[in-house]
Design a protein around this motif. Structure first.
Motif, PDB file in Angstrom:
ATOM      1  N   THR A   1       0.822  -1.203   0.000  1.00 10.04           N
ATOM      2  CA  THR A   1       0.000   0.000   0.000  1.00 10.04           C
ATOM      3  C   THR A   1       0.859   1.257   0.000  1.00 10.04           C
ATOM      4  O   THR A   1       1.936   1.290   0.571  1.00 10.04           O
ATOM      5  CB  THR A   1      -0.916   0.008   1.243  1.00 10.04           C
TER       6      THR A   1
ATOM      7  N   HIS B   1      -7.300  -5.566   7.362  1.00 11.22           N
ATOM      8  CA  HIS B   1      -8.455  -5.771   6.485  1.00 11.22           C
ATOM      9  C   HIS B   1      -9.054  -7.169   6.625  1.00 11.22           C
ATOM     10  O   HIS B   1     -10.252  -7.358   6.409  1.00 11.22           O
ATOM     11  CB  HIS B   1      -8.106  -5.458   5.027  1.00 11.22           C
TER      12      HIS B   1
ATOM     13  N   LEU C   1     -13.096   1.293   5.304  1.00  8.60           N
ATOM     14  CA  LEU C   1     -12.267   0.614   4.314  1.00  8.60           C
ATOM     15  C   LEU C   1     -12.258  -0.897   4.540  1.00  8.60           C
ATOM     16  O   LEU C   1     -12.297  -1.684   3.592  1.00  8.60           O
ATOM     17  CB  LEU C   1     -10.841   1.161   4.363  1.00  8.60           C
TER      18      LEU C   1
ATOM     19  N   HIS D   1     -13.872  -3.505   1.810  1.00  7.67           N
ATOM     20  CA  HIS D   1     -12.708  -3.878   1.005  1.00  7.67           C
ATOM     21  C   HIS D   1     -12.958  -5.050   0.062  1.00  7.67           C
ATOM     22  O   HIS D   1     -12.177  -5.276  -0.862  1.00  7.67           O
ATOM     23  CB  HIS D   1     -11.508  -4.203   1.920  1.00  7.67           C
ATOM     24  N   ASP D   2     -14.037  -5.766   0.284  1.00  9.59           N
ATOM     25  CA  ASP D   2     -14.267  -6.984  -0.506  1.00  9.59           C
ATOM     26  C   ASP D   2     -15.223  -6.770  -1.678  1.00  9.59           C
ATOM     27  O   ASP D   2     -15.637  -7.748  -2.301  1.00  9.59           O
ATOM     28  CB  ASP D   2     -14.814  -8.094   0.406  1.00  9.59           C
TER      29      ASP D   2
ATOM     30  N   ILE E   1     -10.690   2.439  -1.252  1.00 13.36           N
ATOM     31  CA  ILE E   1     -11.141   1.046  -1.266  1.00 13.36           C
ATOM     32  C   ILE E   1     -10.446   0.276  -2.391  1.00 13.36           C
ATOM     33  O   ILE E   1     -10.007  -0.867  -2.215  1.00 13.36           O
ATOM     34  CB  ILE E   1     -12.674   0.966  -1.428  1.00 13.36           C
TER      35      ILE E   1
ATOM     36  N   ILE F   1      -6.941  -0.622  -1.340  1.00 15.83           N
ATOM     37  CA  ILE F   1      -6.921  -1.768  -0.427  1.00 15.83           C
ATOM     38  C   ILE F   1      -7.224  -3.055  -1.178  1.00 15.83           C
ATOM     39  O   ILE F   1      -6.582  -4.091  -0.964  1.00 15.83           O
ATOM     40  CB  ILE F   1      -7.925  -1.567   0.724  1.00 15.83           C
ATOM     41  N   LYS F   2      -8.192  -3.000  -2.073  1.00 12.79           N
ATOM     42  CA  LYS F   2      -8.553  -4.179  -2.867  1.00 12.79           C
ATOM     43  C   LYS F   2      -7.373  -4.640  -3.716  1.00 12.79           C
ATOM     44  O   LYS F   2      -7.102  -5.844  -3.823  1.00 12.79           O
ATOM     45  CB  LYS F   2      -9.750  -3.838  -3.757  1.00 12.79           C
TER      46      LYS F   2
ATOM     47  N   ASP G   1      -4.776  -6.142  -1.439  1.00 11.24           N
ATOM     48  CA  ASP G   1      -5.317  -7.426  -0.981  1.00 11.24           C
ATOM     49  C   ASP G   1      -5.067  -8.514  -2.018  1.00 11.24           C
ATOM     50  O   ASP G   1      -4.595  -9.614  -1.708  1.00 11.24           O
ATOM     51  CB  ASP G   1      -6.818  -7.256  -0.704  1.00 11.24           C
TER      52      ASP G   1
END
Length: 445
Positions: free
Chosen positions: A261, A274, A323, A327-328, A353, A356-357, A360
């Motif tokens: 990030t 997360h 967030l 996030h999903d 978002i 983060i996605k 992830d």
């Protein structure tokens, strides 16, 4: 300004030095940020009343008079503390007694780490009784004197040491500082003392740690210490997701997401936590595959509990919790969908978002270049919507409630419903966002 303060004290017959972090950072070759200048802590042989007399022309605040500290309100406020040696620390923070001393060497002996136990006078002469400069040059963090004693005096020093390991960098090699073996051993042995440290002090250090360039390595290596303060990290560590989509346990996956990030505290904090809800929601299907349905909502709740325990500020908590909660969501290269989400979350939140996605997905260890390209294209599409000032909120709509009333529509719930229907038509591209087209869609169809 600090040099002038030292010279002013010297001209009055006292010794005076700048000490601590400013010296450390300067020796590391760091450049001071003018927007957030480094603290200038000054140590002197002058007693508090003598300091006040020397600076009688300035306002002086007795910020810690009992411990020998006064703040002189020069154009840049300066904390000036009399040389001192500390007694025992029965409260794990403040010495029970403070005895003033006459030597800078004795004053430096009470400090936490050798890299912070360095003093410099107004002419640049260095006093370094504990080889702090050598430790800076070698990238070593170790306590001044006996590590167990230093941590028992004030257990927050354990977290401070981890924070320094996360943020300090060898300028030439860009490598992290290493915590000395004996110091690290004492950190682990005394970690339960952190339970007695105030939440506010712990959060102040943890927030700086998370933003450090080497935070991931510190969290990996010292999970059992940080976990005393944030127990969900212990649950995350080693938790096998039992899913072919993931190569790593929950904590390692989250650390990797945090490392990917961008340098933004809220994003890094969200990435680290997360998937904190996964252990609680985990179950195996008939084929032995792990699933964690509902883990974003569980993660939001757990994260809010963490931040409440740390007494963190509400704005950061709410931002990061959102967030984690969202996030999903599944992103697609679809402008209509993106506009709906920009309306729901705001563009700024949606971009966070998305970040983060993306982190992830990359942190699973299975993301290919096609997936990364997809995220980059979606980010480009969001910025394009903004740059082109495309309509995605009611305030951007070319008609307002007043326009509809002027056309004969009665005030009430139907008015709001109509505006939302018009917005949806514009977002879908079925009606142009201009007044005539919108009014025609309602009154002249």
């Amino acid at each position: 300004m600090w040099r002038e303060i030292l010279l002013h004290l010297e001209s009055a017959g006292f010794e005076a030095y700048i000490v601590g972090g400013r010296i450390r950072n300067s020796l590391l070759g760091l450049t001071e940020d003018q927007k957030s200048p480094w603290d200038a802590d000054i140590a002197t042989s002058a007693l508090p009343d003598q300091v006040k007399a020397v600076f009688s022309g300035y306002p002086v605040i007795e910020t810690g008079i009992k411990h020998g500290t006064v703040t002189v309100l020069t154009p840049e406020p300066m904390e000036i503390t009399t040389f001192r040696k500390d007694g025992t620390y029965s409260d794990g923070r403040h010495p029970d007694s403070v005895d003033f001393c006459t030597s800078i060497e004795e004053d430096l002996s009470r400090r936490d780490f050798t890299v912070n136990a360095i003093a410099m006078d107004a002419r640049g002469k260095i006093t370094d009784p504990f080889d702090g400069i050598s430790d800076i040059n070698n990238g070593i963090l170790r306590t001044v004197g006996n590590a167990n004693e230093r941590f028992r005096e004030d257990p927050l020093r354990i977290f401070r040491g981890l924070r320094f390991a996360a943020v300090l960098c060898q300028t030439d090699s860009h490598s992290a500082f290493t915590i000395d073996e004996n110091t690290a051993k004492a950190m682990f042995e005394n970690r339960m003392l952190l339970k007695g440290v105030s939440a506010e002090r712990l959060y102040a250090e943890f927030s700086k740690l998370v933003g450090g360039a080497f935070a991931g390595n510190v969290i990996r290596k010292y999970t059992e210490i940080i976990g005393v303060v944030i127990p969900p990290l212990l649950t995350m560590k080693g938790f096998n997701q039992r899913n072919p989509y993931h190569r790593y346990d929950v904590l390692e996956h989250c650390i990797r997401a945090m490392e990917y990030t961008e340098d933004n505290y809220c994003l890094k904090l969200a990435a680290l936590f997360h998937d904190v809800g996964k252990p609680e929601t985990f179950f195996l299907d008939d084929e032995g595959i792990g699933h964690m349905y509902g883990h974003p909502a569980a993660g939001e709740r757990i994260f809010r509990g963490i931040m409440s325990d740390l007494k963190a500020d509400r704005a950061t908590t709410d931002r990061v919790a959102a967030l984690i909660k969202y996030h999903d969501i599944v992103f697609q290269k679809d402008k209509t969908l993106l506009k709906r989400w920009m309306n729901r979350y705001t563009p700024e939140m949606l971009l966070d978002i998305l970040s983060i996605k993306e982190a992830d997905n990359i942190a699973t260890g299975n993301a290919g270049s096609d997936l990364i390209d997809k995220f980059h294209e979606i980010r480009r599409m969001i910025h394009e919507i903004l740059d082109e000032k495309e309509c995605f909120t009611l305030k951007d709509l070319a008609v307002s409630g007043s326009d509809l009333i002027n056309e004969g529509m009665a005030p009430g719930p139907e008015l709001g419903e109509t505006l939302n229907k018009l917005l949806e038509l514009v977002i879908e591209g079925r009606v142009d966002n201009n007044r005539d087209a919108l009014l025609k869609a309602i009154f002249r169809s």
